[in-house]
Write a protein that holds these residues in place. Sequence first.
Motif, short mmCIF file in Angstrom:
data_model
loop_
_atom_site.label_atom_id
_atom_site.label_comp_id
_atom_site.label_asym_id
_atom_site.label_seq_id
_atom_site.Cartn_x
_atom_site.Cartn_y
_atom_site.Cartn_z
N THR A 185 0.85 -1.19 0.00
CA THR A 185 0.00 0.00 0.00
C THR A 185 0.88 1.24 0.00
OG1 THR A 185 -1.76 -1.11 1.24
CG2 THR A 185 -1.79 1.29 1.22
N ARG A 187 0.30 5.63 0.03
CA ARG A 187 -0.72 6.69 0.14
C ARG A 187 -0.02 8.02 0.40
NH1 ARG A 187 -0.55 3.16 4.11
NH2 ARG A 187 -0.35 3.80 6.29
N ARG A 196 -4.45 6.81 -2.73
CA ARG A 196 -4.12 5.56 -2.07
C ARG A 196 -4.16 4.42 -3.10
NH1 ARG A 196 -4.75 3.34 3.31
NH2 ARG A 196 -5.01 1.07 3.24
N THR A 198 -3.50 0.23 -3.41
CA THR A 198 -3.29 -1.05 -2.74
C THR A 198 -3.24 -2.16 -3.79
OG1 THR A 198 -4.43 -0.33 -0.73
CG2 THR A 198 -4.19 -2.70 -1.05
#
Length: 309
Positions: A185, A187, A196, A198
């Motif tokens: 991840t 961000r 963000r 993922t």
Amino acid sequence: TDDRYTTTRDSVTWQNDLFLSEDLITTIGVDYYDDQVDSTTDYDRTSRDNLAAFLQQQWFAGPFDLQGAVRYDDNEVYGGETTGSVAAGYRLTQSMRTYVSWGTAFKAPSFNDLYYPGYFGMYQGNPDLDPEKSQSWELGLKGGHDWRWDVAAFQTHIDDLIALSEDSSTYVNVDEALIRGVEGTVRGSVAGFDTRLTATWMHTEDEDTGNELGRRPSFKSTLSVRRTFGRATLGTSIHYGGERYDSTANTTELDAYTVVDLTAAWRIDEAWTLRGRVTNLFDEDYQTADTYNMPGRAALVSVTWQPGS
């Protein structure tokens, strides 16, 4: 015939955190739930309950942190089961931390797994299912300043995994299953947009046959972007799901898909907010389970009131 199948769950949890010192936190609690099934089909059992007690200990010492937990479940049908976990972390620098964890888990079959009547001879429940038991570990690293990131490798070994049978007629226990992968991840902010991303790469395997487990893509990701302009907030999310098989037979393959959602909000005043959401903006035609079409384009408008906010 007018077939009907309804499940409900009533649950209550009590938890108490005891701050024994600045570096020592003890958590104790009790968890209870009661499941019921109401259907036009007669079943030998229409309700069951589960009572659990849990204890967790957290300890902090400089750059180190440790955590241990234990839980005991008393299931009305499957009896008692003890599970637990341990985790340790170390702060490498002011902006970087590494951690490792290991734990066990217990999962009883749902009433859907056990009793769902199915249709046309498919997806029928199996009252002889055993509960799942698993062991998992995870190793991770996280850090960053303006941009935050984390990456973790994980592995789970499951005994008696509940899965769809090879002919999709019912649910069965897979004796031994393996799930391992890497998830990352990142961000941060780009030109004022909160961003963000993922992504998960995953390998799954029925260890008896070597086939992939059903309905688990080898790759999936989500990109979310949001920005506030005065009283207005606009955002979008792009979800990608890779190809996957429908069952452990590995005969029916489900296509990859990309779905785009939009969100918007307008702060009317301190208490009232108008919100809007469009899901599956481009009306993507896709399935996450064979013969089950996912919803097409849809719009939702709502107004929320939060007094005192």
